[in-house]
Enzyme design. Structure first.
Site, short mmCIF file in Angstrom:
data_model
loop_
_atom_site.label_atom_id
_atom_site.label_comp_id
_atom_site.label_asym_id
_atom_site.label_seq_id
_atom_site.Cartn_x
_atom_site.Cartn_y
_atom_site.Cartn_z
N LYS A 214 0.82 -1.22 0.00
CA LYS A 214 0.00 0.00 0.00
C LYS A 214 0.85 1.27 0.00
O LYS A 214 2.03 1.26 0.36
CB LYS A 214 -0.97 -0.02 1.19
CG LYS A 214 -2.13 -0.98 0.91
CD LYS A 214 -3.24 -0.86 1.91
CE LYS A 214 -4.39 -1.77 1.46
NZ LYS A 214 -5.38 -1.94 2.52
N ARG A 249 -3.65 -10.03 4.93
CA ARG A 249 -4.10 -10.09 3.54
C ARG A 249 -2.96 -9.57 2.66
O ARG A 249 -2.60 -8.40 2.78
CB ARG A 249 -5.36 -9.23 3.40
CG ARG A 249 -5.95 -9.18 2.01
CD ARG A 249 -7.15 -8.24 1.97
NE ARG A 249 -7.74 -8.18 0.64
CZ ARG A 249 -7.31 -7.38 -0.33
NH1 ARG A 249 -6.31 -6.56 -0.12
NH2 ARG A 249 -7.89 -7.40 -1.51
#
Ligand code: HH2
Length: 269
Positions: A214, A249
């Site tokens: 991210k 995740r």
């Protein structure tokens, strides 16, 4: 229905690794890579081989600024993949915020609902009654607006209280909560939530963290390209596990599995 989801592992035990499978043209890291059914299934098989515990199938990018996709297109993307994975060795989640999509995915063989909006769709709570587990994530607004919704008085308490309220709506036997790193959070706020993950762990609900590749990792390390964020992603996974996350995740299952297995082995030694 595919393989059942095991119960959440013990705190600081062997965490679950959730492999990301985005069947989209525009996901921020793996967009366009798994749109063809054979490529999606090959990626799922590779993630299973690498030690994934569950596969998360998504048909709509939620990256900041992503264009919304209607339910029909989302289903066209994900249903063939979910149907094919339903007879496979791993439980499958559907990464969607639409109740109609989640319901169809459960009928096609998925057993977990992963909702980044934390059950904002009023119909979603009823759908979760048919799932073995629901992941309730924190966000504000939608991918088009969330970058401007980062004012919090008390970030950690607000995220925790929101998650507890939303988790109360879910009717599955297992309910996971997720701080939603990068969703209506600045890079500093994502780091702060990771640092204070214990506040979510203290709720007693199992915590899932999605940090993989991210932009907060890129902003922290000066890595504008998601392709260059694997070391930072592994560090974030380690930080999450050390603070009590029970599932991660990730895009990169094999390195994450190794990292977590070594941390668990050190803990057990
Ligand atoms: N992050 C993304 C999507 N779904 N679900 C949960 N529970 N937690 C997350 O942090 C999370 C999520 C965004 O990542 P990705 O799916 O890789 O990208 P995109 O939304 O562009 O498809």
């Amino acid at each position: 229905m595919n393989a059942p989801l095991p119960p959440p592992p013990a705190l600081r035990g062997r965490p679950l690794v959730v492999g990301i499978l985005n069947v989209t043209p525009d996901s921020f890291h793996d967009g366009g890579q798994h749109e063809a059914l054979d490529r999606a299934l090959a990626q799922a098989a590779a993630m299973a081989q690498a030690g994934a515990d569950w596969i998360d199938v998504g048909g709509e990018s939620t990256r900041p600024g992503a264009a919304a996709v209607d339910a029909e297109l989302e289903l066209r993307r994900i249903l063939p993949v979910i149907r094919a994975l339903a007879s496979g060795p791993l439980p499958v989640s559907v990464d969607t915020s639409k109740a109609a999509v989640a319901a169809a995915a459960l009928r096609a063989g998925a057993c977990i609902v992963n909702d980044v909006t934390g059950l904002a769709d009023p119909e979603m709570a009823a759908v979760t009654a048919d799932a073995q587990a629901t992941v309730v994530m924190h966000m504000r607004g939608d991918p088009a607006t969330m970058r401007d919704l980062t004012d919090y008085d008390d970030l950690v308490a607000e995220v925790r209280d929101h998650l507890l309220a939303r988790a109360g709506r879910a009717r599955s036997p297992q309910v996971w909560i997720d701080p939603g790193l990068g969703f209506a959070k600045t890079a500093a706020q994502s780091l702060s939530l990771l640092a204070h993950l214990d506040a979510l762990v203290a709720t007693g609900l199992p915590v899932l963290v999605g940090a993989s590749r991210k932009s907060f990792i890129g902003a922290t390390l000066g890595q504008p390209a998601s392709a260059d964020r694997l070391p930072g992603s592994l560090a974030a996974a380690a930080a999450a596990w050390q603070r009590g996350a029970r599932a991660l995740r990730v895009h990169d299952v094999a390195p994450t599995r190794q990292l977590l297995d070594l941390l668990a082995a050190v803990e057990a030694a």
